[in-house]
Design a protein around this motif. Structure first.
Motif, PDB file in Angstrom:
ATOM      1  N   LEU A 232      -6.660  27.122 -14.348  1.00 33.98           N
ATOM      2  CA  LEU A 232      -6.305  25.767 -14.777  1.00 33.98           C
ATOM      3  C   LEU A 232      -4.889  25.529 -14.281  1.00 33.98           C
ATOM      4  CD1 LEU A 232      -7.644  26.119 -18.401  1.00 33.98           C
ATOM      5  CD2 LEU A 232      -8.691  24.771 -16.572  1.00 33.98           C
TER       6      LEU A 232
ATOM      7  N   LEU B 283      -4.652  22.102 -18.342  1.00 32.99           N
ATOM      8  CA  LEU B 283      -4.577  22.940 -19.542  1.00 32.99           C
ATOM      9  C   LEU B 283      -4.763  22.097 -20.805  1.00 32.99           C
ATOM     10  CD1 LEU B 283      -4.097  25.572 -21.015  1.00 32.99           C
ATOM     11  CD2 LEU B 283      -1.633  25.293 -20.658  1.00 32.99           C
ATOM     12  N   LYS B 284      -4.161  20.921 -20.814  1.00 31.72           N
ATOM     13  CA  LYS B 284      -4.297  20.026 -21.981  1.00 31.72           C
ATOM     14  C   LYS B 284      -5.775  19.714 -22.253  1.00 31.72           C
ATOM     15  CE  LYS B 284      -4.134  15.769 -21.075  1.00 31.72           C
ATOM     16  NZ  LYS B 284      -3.687  14.530 -20.442  1.00 31.72           N
TER      17      LYS B 284
ATOM     18  N   LEU C 168      -7.760  22.810 -23.443  1.00 27.02           N
ATOM     19  CA  LEU C 168      -7.457  23.111 -24.856  1.00 27.02           C
ATOM     20  C   LEU C 168      -8.176  22.126 -25.776  1.00 27.02           C
ATOM     21  CD1 LEU C 168      -3.618  23.881 -24.656  1.00 27.02           C
ATOM     22  CD2 LEU C 168      -5.362  25.438 -25.549  1.00 27.02           C
TER      23      LEU C 168
ATOM     24  N   ILE D 201      -8.827  30.117 -23.700  1.00 28.92           N
ATOM     25  CA  ILE D 201      -7.689  30.338 -22.799  1.00 28.92           C
ATOM     26  C   ILE D 201      -7.278  31.802 -22.888  1.00 28.92           C
ATOM     27  CG2 ILE D 201      -5.311  29.650 -22.218  1.00 28.92           C
ATOM     28  CD1 ILE D 201      -7.328  27.357 -21.921  1.00 28.92           C
TER      29      ILE D 201
ATOM     30  N   ALA E 104      -1.683  31.774 -20.543  1.00 31.66           N
ATOM     31  CA  ALA E 104      -1.056  30.536 -20.043  1.00 31.66           C
ATOM     32  C   ALA E 104       0.419  30.823 -19.791  1.00 31.66           C
ATOM     33  CB  ALA E 104      -1.222  29.411 -21.057  1.00 31.66           C
TER      34      ALA E 104
ATOM     35  N   ARG F  88       0.696  28.849 -27.122  1.00 31.41           N
ATOM     36  CA  ARG F  88      -0.046  29.549 -26.071  1.00 31.41           C
ATOM     37  C   ARG F  88       0.765  29.889 -24.827  1.00 31.41           C
ATOM     38  NH1 ARG F  88      -5.485  29.692 -26.269  1.00 31.41           N
ATOM     39  NH2 ARG F  88      -6.260  29.118 -28.313  1.00 31.41           N
ATOM     40  N   VAL F  89       1.710  28.987 -24.468  1.00 30.83           N
ATOM     41  CA  VAL F  89       2.326  29.126 -23.138  1.00 30.83           C
ATOM     42  C   VAL F  89       3.528  30.066 -23.195  1.00 30.83           C
ATOM     43  CG1 VAL F  89       3.386  27.883 -21.222  1.00 30.83           C
ATOM     44  CG2 VAL F  89       1.543  26.810 -22.520  1.00 30.83           C
TER      45      VAL F  89
ATOM     46  N   ALA G 151      -2.908  28.289 -16.273  1.00 32.74           N
ATOM     47  CA  ALA G 151      -3.588  29.110 -17.275  1.00 32.74           C
ATOM     48  C   ALA G 151      -4.872  29.668 -16.683  1.00 32.74           C
ATOM     49  CB  ALA G 151      -3.890  28.283 -18.520  1.00 32.74           C
TER      50      ALA G 151
ATOM     51  N   ALA H 221      -8.801  30.655 -17.928  1.00 35.69           N
ATOM     52  CA  ALA H 221      -9.738  30.443 -19.033  1.00 35.69           C
ATOM     53  C   ALA H 221     -11.081  31.059 -18.676  1.00 35.69           C
ATOM     54  CB  ALA H 221      -9.910  28.945 -19.289  1.00 35.69           C
TER      55      ALA H 221
ATOM     56  N   GLY I  83      -9.440  19.867 -15.542  1.00 34.71           N
ATOM     57  CA  GLY I  83      -9.735  20.696 -16.720  1.00 34.71           C
ATOM     58  C   GLY I  83     -10.895  20.190 -17.559  1.00 34.71           C
TER      59      GLY I  83
END
Ligand SMILES: C[S@@+](CC[C@H](N)C(=O)[O-])C[C@H]1O[C@@H](n2cnc3c(N)ncnc32)[C@H](O)[C@@H]1O
Length: 250
Positions: free
Chosen positions: A23, A29-30, A33, A39, A42, A68-69, A91, A93, A160
């Protein structure tokens, strides 16, 4: 960032990378999620900017991005994602399970169509169609032929949104059930037809159009209005017009 956290994230990345979906960028990523992707890892080289983007563009996701990041050195991000997105976040996934996608595609009654891309050649088109499908809330996008609809370039073009609908490759003889409407410039005018919610809407390849096999099996051939002397529309544009004609989210 602590060195320990960054080193652990980079290790996780290297372990996950071979069979994970990349991603690339903030929006990918948004969306992943938001639509429940698993995920695995990230990373960013500038967490402050990522959180500022989230605060400005996706406030609902700020907490998720913060949790997460993991920030890693710029050179490490560049090494792992050489053509990385301008937002400096990426990221990995887990790909949605084929069995779950197949279940979603086969579930009846079906309240929104399935888009069938018959041997598409351009991964950018595949991603654009996935994005349309997600926006219109269709049941799924299936592709025939030799391209993987989860290829990195298709996922990139889909922003994504492969996690927001059921995206799968299928053989032509294993399409989900439902009335088959094939889109072809030689068909009857789509404006005179009401598309049922359980339709399979099939579109041909950029080079050769709809295959003889699907054309032969179609319940109806439909055309989009087009001025004489224009040969055809772009594939993703044709899907957009057809979904708009179907009616979209209610
Ligand atoms: C770029 S077009 C394919 C052009 C191809 N050279 C051909 O001969 O059909 C890709 C697909 O978009 C859809 N499409 C494009 N223009 C269309 C139109 N005016 N009416 C119906 N479908 C269309 C069809 O499904 C077509 O197979």
């Amino acid at each position: 960032m602590t060195d320990h956290e960054a080193a652990r994230a980079l290790r996780q990345w290297r372990e996950a990378a071979p069979d994970a979906v990349l991603l690339d960028g903030f929006h990918a990523l948004k969306h992943a999620l938001r639509f429940g992707a698993d995920i695995r890892c990230a990373i960013t080289s500038d967490k402050e900017s990522v959180l500022a983007l989230a605060a400005g563009l996706a406030e609902d996701m700020t907490g998720a991005f913060d949790d997460r990041v993991v920030e890693v050195p710029k050179e490490a991000l560049r090494e792992l994602v050489p053509k990385g997105h301008a937002t400096q976040v990426a990221a990995l996934a887990t790909r949605r399970a084929r069995v779950d996608n197949r279940q979603a595609l086969d579930r009846r009654p079906r309240s929104a169509p399935i888009v069938v891309l018959d041997n598409p050649r351009n991964l950018g088109n595949v991603g654009a169609v996935v994005r349309l499908a997600a926006g219109f809330g269709v049941t799924g996008v299936v592709t025939t032929g030799d391209l993987d609809p989860w290829h990195t370039n298709a996922v990139r073009a889909g922003a994504g949104l492969h996690y927001a609908t059921a995206v799968e490759h299928v053989d032509r003889d294993a399409l989900p059930a439902g009335p088959l409407y094939a889109l072809d410039p030689e068909g009857e005018d789509i404006r005179s037809v009401v598309l049922p919610d359980d339709a399979l809407l099939a579109f041909g390849s950029e080079r050769h159009g709809i295959s003889p096999e699907l054309r032969g099996r179609a319940d109806r051939l439909l055309s989009l209005p087009m001025r004489p002397q224009v040969s055809s529309y772009n594939l993703a544009t044709s899907v957009a017009m057809t979904l708009f004609h179907w009616g979209g989210p209610r």
